[in-house]
Scaffold this motif. Sequence first.
Motif, PDB file in Angstrom:
ATOM      1  N   ARG A  29       0.922  -1.210   0.109  1.00 54.09           N
ATOM      2  CA  ARG A  29      -0.214   0.200   0.050  1.00 54.09           C
ATOM      3  C   ARG A  29       1.013   1.096   0.063  1.00 54.09           C
ATOM      4  NH1 ARG A  29      -3.271  -3.122   3.746  1.00 54.09           N
ATOM      5  NH2 ARG A  29      -2.113  -2.174   5.264  1.00 54.09           N
ATOM      6  N   ARG A  30       1.990   0.994   0.676  1.00 50.22           N
ATOM      7  CA  ARG A  30       2.877   2.423   0.848  1.00 50.22           C
ATOM      8  C   ARG A  30       3.491   2.878  -0.339  1.00 50.22           C
ATOM      9  NH1 ARG A  30       6.789   1.886   5.691  1.00 50.22           N
ATOM     10  NH2 ARG A  30       4.722   2.262   6.828  1.00 50.22           N
ATOM     11  N   HIS A  31       4.209   1.753  -1.180  1.00 50.73           N
ATOM     12  CA  HIS A  31       5.069   1.966  -2.497  1.00 50.73           C
ATOM     13  C   HIS A  31       4.240   1.807  -3.806  1.00 50.73           C
ATOM     14  CE1 HIS A  31       8.289   2.820   0.332  1.00 50.73           C
ATOM     15  NE2 HIS A  31       8.135   1.948   0.927  1.00 50.73           N
ATOM     16  N   GLN A  32       3.203   1.007  -3.880  1.00 51.37           N
ATOM     17  CA  GLN A  32       2.578   0.451  -5.203  1.00 51.37           C
ATOM     18  C   GLN A  32       1.994   1.536  -6.146  1.00 51.37           C
ATOM     19  OE1 GLN A  32      -0.964   0.853  -5.627  1.00 51.37           O
ATOM     20  NE2 GLN A  32      -1.150  -0.294  -7.517  1.00 51.37           N
ATOM     21  N   GLY A  33       1.590   2.839  -5.523  1.00 49.49           N
ATOM     22  CA  GLY A  33       1.165   3.926  -6.276  1.00 49.49           C
ATOM     23  C   GLY A  33       2.165   4.305  -7.360  1.00 49.49           C
ATOM     24  N   PRO A  34       3.103   5.108  -6.572  1.00 46.26           N
ATOM     25  CA  PRO A  34       4.381   5.582  -7.290  1.00 46.26           C
ATOM     26  C   PRO A  34       4.872   4.841  -8.336  1.00 46.26           C
ATOM     27  CG  PRO A  34       4.412   6.367  -4.982  1.00 46.26           C
ATOM     28  CD  PRO A  34       3.400   5.186  -4.954  1.00 46.26           C
ATOM     29  N   LEU A  35       5.396   3.516  -7.838  1.00 47.50           N
ATOM     30  CA  LEU A  35       5.911   2.548  -8.836  1.00 47.50           C
ATOM     31  C   LEU A  35       4.801   2.066  -9.985  1.00 47.50           C
ATOM     32  CD1 LEU A  35       7.186  -0.294  -6.384  1.00 47.50           C
ATOM     33  CD2 LEU A  35       8.523   1.395  -7.712  1.00 47.50           C
ATOM     34  N   TYR A  36       3.625   2.016  -9.810  1.00 46.72           N
ATOM     35  CA  TYR A  36       2.563   2.016 -10.925  1.00 46.72           C
ATOM     36  C   TYR A  36       2.538   3.246 -11.659  1.00 46.72           C
ATOM     37  CZ  TYR A  36      -1.722   1.129 -13.475  1.00 46.72           C
ATOM     38  OH  TYR A  36      -2.744   0.963 -14.486  1.00 46.72           O
ATOM     39  N   ARG A  37       2.524   4.197 -11.391  1.00 47.41           N
ATOM     40  CA  ARG A  37       2.647   5.588 -12.154  1.00 47.41           C
ATOM     41  C   ARG A  37       3.702   5.502 -13.142  1.00 47.41           C
ATOM     42  NH1 ARG A  37       0.320   7.633  -7.648  1.00 47.41           N
ATOM     43  NH2 ARG A  37       2.196   8.573  -6.614  1.00 47.41           N
ATOM     44  N   TYR A  38       4.860   5.361 -12.342  1.00 46.21           N
ATOM     45  CA  TYR A  38       6.174   5.530 -12.959  1.00 46.21           C
ATOM     46  C   TYR A  38       6.213   4.491 -14.214  1.00 46.21           C
ATOM     47  CZ  TYR A  38      11.021   3.828 -14.247  1.00 46.21           C
ATOM     48  OH  TYR A  38      12.213   3.428 -14.808  1.00 46.21           O
ATOM     49  N   ALA A  39       5.808   3.152 -14.198  1.00 45.10           N
ATOM     50  CA  ALA A  39       5.649   2.037 -14.926  1.00 45.10           C
ATOM     51  C   ALA A  39       4.865   2.417 -16.078  1.00 45.10           C
ATOM     52  CB  ALA A  39       5.323   0.605 -14.131  1.00 45.10           C
ATOM     53  N   LEU A  40       3.758   3.002 -15.624  1.00 43.09           N
ATOM     54  CA  LEU A  40       2.619   3.282 -16.828  1.00 43.09           C
ATOM     55  C   LEU A  40       3.204   4.221 -17.772  1.00 43.09           C
ATOM     56  CD1 LEU A  40      -0.303   2.901 -17.928  1.00 43.09           C
ATOM     57  CD2 LEU A  40      -0.895   4.509 -16.213  1.00 43.09           C
ATOM     58  N   HIS A  41       3.734   5.430 -17.450  1.00 44.18           N
ATOM     59  CA  HIS A  41       4.426   6.486 -18.031  1.00 44.18           C
ATOM     60  C   HIS A  41       5.482   5.983 -18.837  1.00 44.18           C
ATOM     61  CE1 HIS A  41       2.232   9.561 -15.397  1.00 44.18           C
ATOM     62  NE2 HIS A  41       1.939   9.809 -16.547  1.00 44.18           N
ATOM     63  N   MET A  42       6.350   4.809 -18.380  1.00 39.94           N
ATOM     64  CA  MET A  42       7.375   4.204 -19.163  1.00 39.94           C
ATOM     65  C   MET A  42       6.753   3.356 -20.214  1.00 39.94           C
ATOM     66  SD  MET A  42      10.115   5.929 -18.166  1.00 39.94           S
ATOM     67  CE  MET A  42      11.248   4.814 -19.067  1.00 39.94           C
ATOM     68  N   ALA A  43       6.011   2.397 -19.762  1.00 38.84           N
ATOM     69  CA  ALA A  43       5.728   1.303 -20.605  1.00 38.84           C
ATOM     70  C   ALA A  43       4.572   1.843 -21.401  1.00 38.84           C
ATOM     71  CB  ALA A  43       5.314   0.132 -19.693  1.00 38.84           C
ATOM     72  N   GLY A  44       3.700   2.880 -21.037  1.00 31.74           N
ATOM     73  CA  GLY A  44       2.442   3.210 -21.812  1.00 31.74           C
ATOM     74  C   GLY A  44       1.527   2.341 -21.970  1.00 31.74           C
ATOM     75  N   ARG A  45       1.302   1.349 -20.995  1.00 32.05           N
ATOM     76  CA  ARG A  45       0.310   0.236 -21.255  1.00 32.05           C
ATOM     77  C   ARG A  45       0.064  -0.250 -19.746  1.00 32.05           C
ATOM     78  NH1 ARG A  45       2.356  -4.234 -25.372  1.00 32.05           N
ATOM     79  NH2 ARG A  45       0.246  -5.132 -24.620  1.00 32.05           N
ATOM     80  N   VAL A  46      -1.282  -0.223 -19.362  1.00 36.61           N
ATOM     81  CA  VAL A  46      -1.949  -0.734 -18.143  1.00 36.61           C
ATOM     82  C   VAL A  46      -1.143  -2.110 -17.792  1.00 36.61           C
ATOM     83  CG1 VAL A  46      -3.916  -1.149 -16.643  1.00 36.61           C
ATOM     84  CG2 VAL A  46      -3.718   0.972 -18.114  1.00 36.61           C
ATOM     85  N   GLU A  47      -1.337  -2.941 -18.649  1.00 41.76           N
ATOM     86  CA  GLU A  47      -0.940  -4.251 -18.326  1.00 41.76           C
ATOM     87  C   GLU A  47       0.668  -4.429 -17.995  1.00 41.76           C
ATOM     88  OE1 GLU A  47      -1.238  -4.419 -22.934  1.00 41.76           O
ATOM     89  OE2 GLU A  47      -2.367  -3.371 -21.221  1.00 41.76           O
ATOM     90  N   GLY A  48       1.386  -3.558 -18.784  1.00 43.66           N
ATOM     91  CA  GLY A  48       2.587  -3.656 -18.531  1.00 43.66           C
ATOM     92  C   GLY A  48       3.149  -3.027 -17.153  1.00 43.66           C
ATOM     93  N   ALA A  49       2.376  -1.774 -16.987  1.00 40.28           N
ATOM     94  CA  ALA A  49       2.612  -1.278 -15.637  1.00 40.28           C
ATOM     95  C   ALA A  49       2.336  -2.169 -14.500  1.00 40.28           C
ATOM     96  CB  ALA A  49       1.717   0.126 -15.355  1.00 40.28           C
ATOM     97  N   GLU A  50       1.199  -2.987 -14.729  1.00 36.11           N
ATOM     98  CA  GLU A  50       0.761  -3.935 -13.563  1.00 36.11           C
ATOM     99  C   GLU A  50       1.870  -5.284 -13.504  1.00 36.11           C
ATOM    100  OE1 GLU A  50      -3.183  -4.967 -14.819  1.00 36.11           O
ATOM    101  OE2 GLU A  50      -4.120  -3.326 -13.839  1.00 36.11           O
ATOM    102  N   GLU A  51       2.124  -5.496 -14.634  1.00 36.06           N
ATOM    103  CA  GLU A  51       3.477  -6.654 -14.527  1.00 36.06           C
ATOM    104  C   GLU A  51       4.674  -5.980 -13.769  1.00 36.06           C
ATOM    105  OE1 GLU A  51       6.054  -8.540 -18.092  1.00 36.06           O
ATOM    106  OE2 GLU A  51       4.052  -8.478 -18.590  1.00 36.06           O
TER     107      GLU A  51
END
Length: 210
Positions: A29-51
């Motif tokens: 809960r503490r770290h998931q949000g920033p990691l997800y947003r970073y991955a989403l902007h980098m990968a450009g795909r929701v499934e990629g960010a979740e992975e």
Amino acid sequence: MSDAAELKDELLLERLAAGDEEAFQALYRRHQGPLYRYALHMAGRVEGAEEVVQESFMVLIRGGGKFDPGRGELAAFLFGIARNHVHRFLDADGRYQGLPEEGPEALAGHGPAPFHPDGADPTARLIQSETVAQVRRAVLSLPERYREVVTLCDLEEMEYERAASILNCPVGTVRSRLNRAREMLAEKLRVTLDPSPARRISATGAFEAR
């Protein structure tokens, strides 16, 4: 463990190593949000960010990350892991795509969606959504090394020193890449930037003084 949310990362990691599921949930809960947003902007795909997020936290579960608190904080450590998985995802995918969702739904459940300020009327929200969509597309079109400094330093508002630690490069390199990235974004968005280096992209997609 009702006090999990108040414990430091190091203590939560110790409990996680002992098999405490609540400790993992607190860290997630503490770290998931920033990691997800970073991955989403980098990968450009929701499934990629979740992975990327899933694989990053699996490192902690497996205990293979060898986190050393003497070398930095856990957040920076997790960003470093996420960065490696983003690179693997992009290499495997062979390309990146535009975000399929331009509204706050793409960030739902992953921390606050800073692109839509509370209290905006419907017309303002519509205009804001289009501005954010343009910024996101422009960021995603940047070469990877420029995209990641913009994502870390501007979108996630990370200090240069911390970003340099994650990217494993000197602070001066972060600054020079960020300046170049902002120039490229200005060209793509057809806006005029103040030449001062103390500029950044705000949460609303505009440029403001730091």
